[in-house]
Design a protein around this motif. Structure first.
Motif, PDB file in Angstrom:
ATOM      1  N   ASN A   1      70.404 -16.701 -82.813  1.00 45.90           N
ATOM      2  CA  ASN A   1      69.112 -16.230 -82.297  1.00 45.90           C
ATOM      3  C   ASN A   1      68.275 -15.569 -83.381  1.00 45.90           C
ATOM      4  O   ASN A   1      67.062 -15.687 -83.398  1.00 45.90           O
ATOM      5  CB  ASN A   1      69.312 -15.209 -81.179  1.00 45.90           C
ATOM      6  N   ARG A   2      68.929 -14.852 -84.272  1.00 50.46           N
ATOM      7  CA  ARG A   2      68.169 -14.000 -85.195  1.00 50.46           C
ATOM      8  C   ARG A   2      67.903 -14.619 -86.563  1.00 50.46           C
ATOM      9  O   ARG A   2      67.086 -14.100 -87.329  1.00 50.46           O
ATOM     10  CB  ARG A   2      68.904 -12.670 -85.373  1.00 50.46           C
ATOM     11  N   LEU A   3      68.557 -15.708 -86.898  1.00 50.19           N
ATOM     12  CA  LEU A   3      68.309 -16.326 -88.206  1.00 50.19           C
ATOM     13  C   LEU A   3      66.952 -17.037 -88.206  1.00 50.19           C
ATOM     14  O   LEU A   3      66.666 -17.827 -87.289  1.00 50.19           O
ATOM     15  CB  LEU A   3      69.424 -17.311 -88.544  1.00 50.19           C
ATOM     16  N   ALA A   4      66.136 -16.746 -89.196  1.00 51.63           N
ATOM     17  CA  ALA A   4      64.799 -17.348 -89.280  1.00 51.63           C
ATOM     18  C   ALA A   4      64.908 -18.692 -90.000  1.00 51.63           C
ATOM     19  O   ALA A   4      64.590 -18.819 -91.184  1.00 51.63           O
ATOM     20  CB  ALA A   4      63.854 -16.416 -90.018  1.00 51.63           C
ATOM     21  N   ALA A   5      65.415 -19.685 -89.290  1.00 54.13           N
ATOM     22  CA  ALA A   5      65.611 -21.014 -89.896  1.00 54.13           C
ATOM     23  C   ALA A   5      65.448 -22.078 -88.812  1.00 54.13           C
ATOM     24  O   ALA A   5      65.787 -21.843 -87.645  1.00 54.13           O
ATOM     25  CB  ALA A   5      67.003 -21.113 -90.517  1.00 54.13           C
ATOM     26  N   GLY A   6      64.952 -23.234 -89.209  1.00 52.18           N
ATOM     27  CA  GLY A   6      64.712 -24.313 -88.246  1.00 52.18           C
ATOM     28  C   GLY A   6      65.989 -24.945 -87.717  1.00 52.18           C
ATOM     29  O   GLY A   6      65.997 -25.548 -86.650  1.00 52.18           O
ATOM     30  N   THR A   7      67.082 -24.836 -88.459  1.00 57.64           N
ATOM     31  CA  THR A   7      68.379 -25.360 -88.008  1.00 57.64           C
ATOM     32  C   THR A   7      69.445 -24.302 -88.281  1.00 57.64           C
ATOM     33  O   THR A   7      69.470 -23.713 -89.372  1.00 57.64           O
ATOM     34  CB  THR A   7      68.745 -26.638 -88.796  1.00 57.64           C
ATOM     35  N   VAL A   8      70.297 -24.060 -87.293  1.00 51.81           N
ATOM     36  CA  VAL A   8      71.449 -23.168 -87.514  1.00 51.81           C
ATOM     37  C   VAL A   8      72.709 -23.937 -87.118  1.00 51.81           C
ATOM     38  O   VAL A   8      72.794 -24.482 -86.018  1.00 51.81           O
ATOM     39  CB  VAL A   8      71.339 -21.877 -86.676  1.00 51.81           C
ATOM     40  N   TRP A   9      73.654 -24.008 -88.037  1.00 52.84           N
ATOM     41  CA  TRP A   9      74.943 -24.648 -87.745  1.00 52.84           C
ATOM     42  C   TRP A   9      76.007 -23.564 -87.568  1.00 52.84           C
ATOM     43  O   TRP A   9      76.079 -22.624 -88.382  1.00 52.84           O
ATOM     44  CB  TRP A   9      75.376 -25.546 -88.911  1.00 52.84           C
TER      45      TRP A   9
ATOM     46  N   LYS B   1      58.729 -20.856 -92.121  1.00 47.01           N
ATOM     47  CA  LYS B   1      58.079 -20.278 -93.302  1.00 47.01           C
ATOM     48  C   LYS B   1      57.757 -21.371 -94.356  1.00 47.01           C
ATOM     49  O   LYS B   1      57.252 -22.432 -94.001  1.00 47.01           O
ATOM     50  CB  LYS B   1      58.958 -19.153 -93.871  1.00 47.01           C
ATOM     51  N   ALA B   2      58.102 -21.106 -95.629  1.00 50.17           N
ATOM     52  CA  ALA B   2      57.709 -22.056 -96.686  1.00 50.17           C
ATOM     53  C   ALA B   2      58.541 -23.335 -96.666  1.00 50.17           C
ATOM     54  O   ALA B   2      58.401 -24.180 -97.560  1.00 50.17           O
ATOM     55  CB  ALA B   2      57.831 -21.389 -98.053  1.00 50.17           C
ATOM     56  N   SER B   3      59.409 -23.505 -95.683  1.00 47.60           N
ATOM     57  CA  SER B   3      60.210 -24.741 -95.619  1.00 47.60           C
ATOM     58  C   SER B   3      59.518 -25.847 -94.836  1.00 47.60           C
ATOM     59  O   SER B   3      60.073 -26.948 -94.726  1.00 47.60           O
ATOM     60  CB  SER B   3      61.595 -24.455 -95.028  1.00 47.60           C
ATOM     61  N   GLY B   4      58.345 -25.577 -94.301  1.00 47.37           N
ATOM     62  CA  GLY B   4      57.615 -26.710 -93.728  1.00 47.37           C
ATOM     63  C   GLY B   4      56.837 -26.424 -92.470  1.00 47.37           C
ATOM     64  O   GLY B   4      56.801 -25.296 -91.964  1.00 47.37           O
ATOM     65  N   LEU B   5      56.211 -27.488 -91.998  1.00 45.23           N
ATOM     66  CA  LEU B   5      55.366 -27.445 -90.799  1.00 45.23           C
ATOM     67  C   LEU B   5      55.726 -28.629 -89.926  1.00 45.23           C
ATOM     68  O   LEU B   5      55.852 -29.742 -90.424  1.00 45.23           O
ATOM     69  CB  LEU B   5      53.892 -27.641 -91.169  1.00 45.23           C
ATOM     70  N   GLY B   6      55.851 -28.398 -88.626  1.00 46.01           N
ATOM     71  CA  GLY B   6      56.121 -29.500 -87.705  1.00 46.01           C
ATOM     72  C   GLY B   6      57.601 -29.854 -87.698  1.00 46.01           C
ATOM     73  O   GLY B   6      58.410 -29.249 -88.412  1.00 46.01           O
TER      74      GLY B   6
ATOM     75  N   GLY C   1      61.260 -27.384 -99.179  1.00 47.64           N
ATOM     76  CA  GLY C   1      62.531 -26.965 -99.771  1.00 47.64           C
ATOM     77  C   GLY C   1      63.242 -25.883 -98.975  1.00 47.64           C
ATOM     78  O   GLY C   1      62.837 -25.510 -97.872  1.00 47.64           O
ATOM     79  N   GLY C   2      64.333 -25.376 -99.560  1.00 52.85           N
ATOM     80  CA  GLY C   2      65.093 -24.344 -98.870  1.00 52.85           C
ATOM     81  C   GLY C   2      65.954 -23.527 -99.816  1.00 52.85           C
ATOM     82  O   GLY C   2      66.111 -23.854-101.000  1.00 52.85           O
ATOM     83  N   LYS C   3      66.455 -22.442 -99.307  1.00 54.16           N
ATOM     84  CA  LYS C   3      67.439 -21.603-100.022  1.00 54.16           C
ATOM     85  C   LYS C   3      68.371 -21.092 -98.927  1.00 54.16           C
ATOM     86  O   LYS C   3      68.435 -19.898 -98.628  1.00 54.16           O
ATOM     87  CB  LYS C   3      66.717 -20.454-100.743  1.00 54.16           C
ATOM     88  N   SER C   4      69.049 -22.046 -98.315  1.00 53.63           N
ATOM     89  CA  SER C   4      69.716 -21.750 -97.048  1.00 53.63           C
ATOM     90  C   SER C   4      70.956 -20.880 -97.226  1.00 53.63           C
ATOM     91  O   SER C   4      71.728 -21.046 -98.174  1.00 53.63           O
ATOM     92  CB  SER C   4      70.065 -23.059 -96.350  1.00 53.63           C
ATOM     93  N   ALA C   5      71.123 -19.971 -96.260  1.00 54.80           N
ATOM     94  CA  ALA C   5      72.268 -19.053 -96.278  1.00 54.80           C
ATOM     95  C   ALA C   5      73.411 -19.655 -95.475  1.00 54.80           C
ATOM     96  O   ALA C   5      73.219 -20.097 -94.338  1.00 54.80           O
ATOM     97  CB  ALA C   5      71.846 -17.714 -95.674  1.00 54.80           C
ATOM     98  N   ASN C   6      74.587 -19.668 -96.068  1.00 49.74           N
ATOM     99  CA  ASN C   6      75.798 -20.111 -95.385  1.00 49.74           C
ATOM    100  C   ASN C   6      76.646 -18.837 -95.266  1.00 49.74           C
ATOM    101  O   ASN C   6      77.087 -18.295 -96.282  1.00 49.74           O
ATOM    102  CB  ASN C   6      76.473 -21.188 -96.258  1.00 49.74           C
ATOM    103  N   ILE C   7      76.844 -18.334 -94.048  1.00 53.88           N
ATOM    104  CA  ILE C   7      77.376 -16.969 -93.876  1.00 53.88           C
ATOM    105  C   ILE C   7      78.808 -17.015 -93.352  1.00 53.88           C
ATOM    106  O   ILE C   7      79.070 -17.570 -92.279  1.00 53.88           O
ATOM    107  CB  ILE C   7      76.503 -16.175 -92.876  1.00 53.88           C
ATOM    108  N   VAL C   8      79.718 -16.419 -94.103  1.00 55.54           N
ATOM    109  CA  VAL C   8      81.130 -16.444 -93.711  1.00 55.54           C
ATOM    110  C   VAL C   8      81.547 -15.038 -93.263  1.00 55.54           C
ATOM    111  O   VAL C   8      81.528 -14.085 -94.053  1.00 55.54           O
ATOM    112  CB  VAL C   8      82.020 -16.904 -94.880  1.00 55.54           C
TER     113      VAL C   8
ATOM    114  N   GLU D   1      57.878 -27.577-102.646  1.00 51.80           N
ATOM    115  CA  GLU D   1      56.859 -26.651-102.143  1.00 51.80           C
ATOM    116  C   GLU D   1      55.497 -26.894-102.786  1.00 51.80           C
ATOM    117  O   GLU D   1      54.464 -26.884-102.110  1.00 51.80           O
ATOM    118  CB  GLU D   1      57.350 -25.234-102.460  1.00 51.80           C
ATOM    119  N   SER D   2      55.514 -27.159-104.095  1.00 49.11           N
ATOM    120  CA  SER D   2      54.246 -27.304-104.794  1.00 49.11           C
ATOM    121  C   SER D   2      53.507 -28.570-104.320  1.00 49.11           C
ATOM    122  O   SER D   2      52.318 -28.520-103.971  1.00 49.11           O
ATOM    123  CB  SER D   2      54.545 -27.334-106.296  1.00 49.11           C
ATOM    124  N   GLY D   3      54.228 -29.695-104.249  1.00 47.87           N
ATOM    125  CA  GLY D   3      53.616 -30.929-103.746  1.00 47.87           C
ATOM    126  C   GLY D   3      53.141 -30.737-102.307  1.00 47.87           C
ATOM    127  O   GLY D   3      52.051 -31.178-101.935  1.00 47.87           O
TER     128      GLY D   3
END
Ligand code: NAD
Length: 492
Positions: free
Chosen positions: A430-438, A455-460, A252-259, A230-232
């Motif tokens: 639909n509701r997870l705010a993430a660029g990829t959902v598995w 969000k802070a995980s990137g642009l484009g 970067g990320g702090k991805s949620a894996n939901i069971v 994020e800093s770079g």
């Protein structure tokens, strides 16, 4: 010790500084190569070479179909060298040979795919509202492209940038991580074997402040594609904005894996393990927050701990090894610091929680697979990227709770959902705010499908058909075919 010069304009050259730095093998802890320490003079030389190749050299005279042929020929050369490149990459970043070899064979597909796409990006003829006018759009390459990559998967993440950039007609200057430069240099040298024109792919090695910053700020660089922290990413974005450059950022990320309680447990346990312990957690998409429904929490954690405890730590070149070293000593210290932070915050360590014993003959840095339970969503361990084998387990009550916790960080790179309910899977994705959902899988990516962060995980976005547009700009061309203009002071 192997010596690596810079690769500029199709040739190996010494750095202007006359200085070198060591690349350390993370498993042995010993230096194995000397890397040229580039600076702004080398950057200027590389950018000039790229500018010349793109606008005046052989590359500028190829039509898109011919560019596509060239990229596919390059892909064939890369395929022949994939295993060798993978072994070099392991020496630099310490990740498992099994994984690096998969990546190096797979990245060939990016050059086939974008080679195929080179002559399929078409402009439009808008149905214009004005009489006697023909208007069409065409896509043109943006300009010299800076590709800046991190240490964890240098060649794959480089291919995500270089293949579409070249297919679009640009030339590139690559700045690999100072911790894992060798494979990118070896990759660039293969342009000679593939007959790609000099200057099309240049590599300037060195530090972020000495090479990355002057590269991003160089006036002839018009596009920056960056993968890193994020800093770079913030520095790069600000520097690029000063000169209105196009930017793609994969951060970067702090991805949620939901069971969920209705998940297939064996699959979910294995998905949770691969989400965080593969690559020793040194992956941007690590599923570092494991959200488990309260009704299955205890039994799930028990199975997770049992499986993770059996992980074999060892030499990344051995097919038996499941967990290798941490790539750099700096990163190792950071991971151990976060383990201490989690303990102080009141998280309960149910596995690991310390440095791992070094395997016989190893000199590098190892961390035990670590699992924390009783993690609260606001804790630093649940909010900040560790980039190591540290999992935090968070309980949730129901679907609303899961969404609130999952979306409650500044990141939004990826998420995993484990459920047998189609309705729930669709609702969550639909509701997870993430660029990829598995759903019922984790950690898959492909050249065919877009990848990038919210969000802070990137642009484009990288990958897929749309990614080539990140390396093109649109021109609108107007033809007037009517009578002579009677009043030049009125806009038509
Ligand atoms: P980093 O940001 O420290 O370095 C990345 C690259 O940027 C390196 O080549 C570095 O030398 C260069 N750099 C650093 N500061 C710079 C500056 N001011 N200007 C120009 N260049 C600069 O990241 P890292 O430690 O190498 O990699 C780990 C990070 O990368 C993690 O945060 C991880 O999540 C992220 N990452 C993201 C993805 C993704 O696709 N989203 C993939 C892999 C890694």
């Amino acid at each position: 010790m192997q010596n690596y010069q810079l690769f500029i304009d199709g040739a190996w050259v010494d750095p202007a500084s006359g200085q070198w730095f060591d690349s350390v093998n993370p498993y042995t802890g010993q230096p194995w190569a000397r890397i040229a320490r580039g600076n702004q003079d080398d950057v200027a030389r590389a950018v000039q070479a790229a500018e010349h190749a793109m606008h005046h050299g052989e590359w500028s005279r190829l039509n898109p179909t011919q560019r596509g042929h060239a990229l596919r020929r390059f892909a064939d050369v890369l395929a022949r060298h994939a295993e060798r490149l993978a072994a070099i990459e392991v020496r630099d970043n310490g990740k498992l040979y099994a994984e690096m070899s998969n990546q190096c064979r797979y990245l060939v597909e990016w050059f086939h795919y974008y080679g195929g796409l080179a002559d399929k990006v078409q402009g439009t003829v808008p149905p214009i509202d004005k009489p006697d006018v023909l208007n069409f759009t065409r896509f043109e390459p943006i300009g010299v492209t800076a590709c800046i990559t991190p240490w964890n998967s240098p060649l794959l993440l480089m291919a995500w940038k270089v293949a579409p950039a070249l297919a679009a007609g640009n030339a590139v200057v690559i700045k690999p991580s100072e911790f894992s430069s060798a494979s990118t240099l070896e990759f660039a040298a293969l342009t000679l074997e593939a007959g790609l024109p000099p200057g099309l792919i240049n590599v300037v090695t060195g530090y972020g402040s000495e090479v990355g910053e002057p590269l991003v700020s160089h006036p002839l660089v018009r596009k920056v594609a960056f993968t890193g922290g994020e800093s770079g990413g913030r520095h790069v974005n600000i520097a690029a904005a000063a000169d209105f450059k196009h930017v793609t950022l994969e951060l970067g990320g702090k991805s949620a894996n939901i069971v969920f309680q209705d998940a297939r447990m064996d699959d979910a346990v294995s998905g949770a393990i691969s989400g965080i312990f593969a690559a020793s957690g040194q992956t941007c998409i690590a599923g570092s927050r494991l959200l488990v429904h309260e009704s299955i929490h205890d039994q799930f954690v028990e199975r997770l701990v049992t499986l993770a405890r059996s992980a074999r730590i060892g030499d990344p070149m051995s097919p038996e090894t499941q967990i290798g070293p941490i790539t750099t000593e700096l990163q190792y210290r950071k991971v151990l610091d976060y383990i201490e932070i989690a303990k102080k915050e009141g998280a309960r360590c149910v596995l690991g929680g310390a440095a791992a014993e070094k395997p016989a003959g190893a000199g590098g840095c190892f961390v035990q697979p670590t699992i924390f339970t009783d993690v609260q969503p606001h804790m630093r361990i649940a909010q900040e990227e560790v980039f190591g084998p540290v999992l935090c387990v968070i309980r949730f009550k129901d679907d609303e709770d899961a969404i609130r916790i999952a979306n409650g960080t500044r990141y939004g790179l990826a998420a995993g959902v484990w459920t047998e309910s189609l309705r729930r899977a669709v609702d969550m994705s639909n509701r997870l705010a993430a660029g990829t959902v598995w759903v019922n899988t984790y950690r898959s990516t492909s050249y065919t499908t877009p990848f990038g962060g919210y969000k802070a995980s990137g642009l484009g976005r990288e990958n897929g058909i749309d990614a080539i547009r990140e390396y093109l700009q649109t021109k609108s061309v107007w033809f007037y075919t009517g009578d002579p203009v009677s009043n030049p002071y009125i806009r038509r």
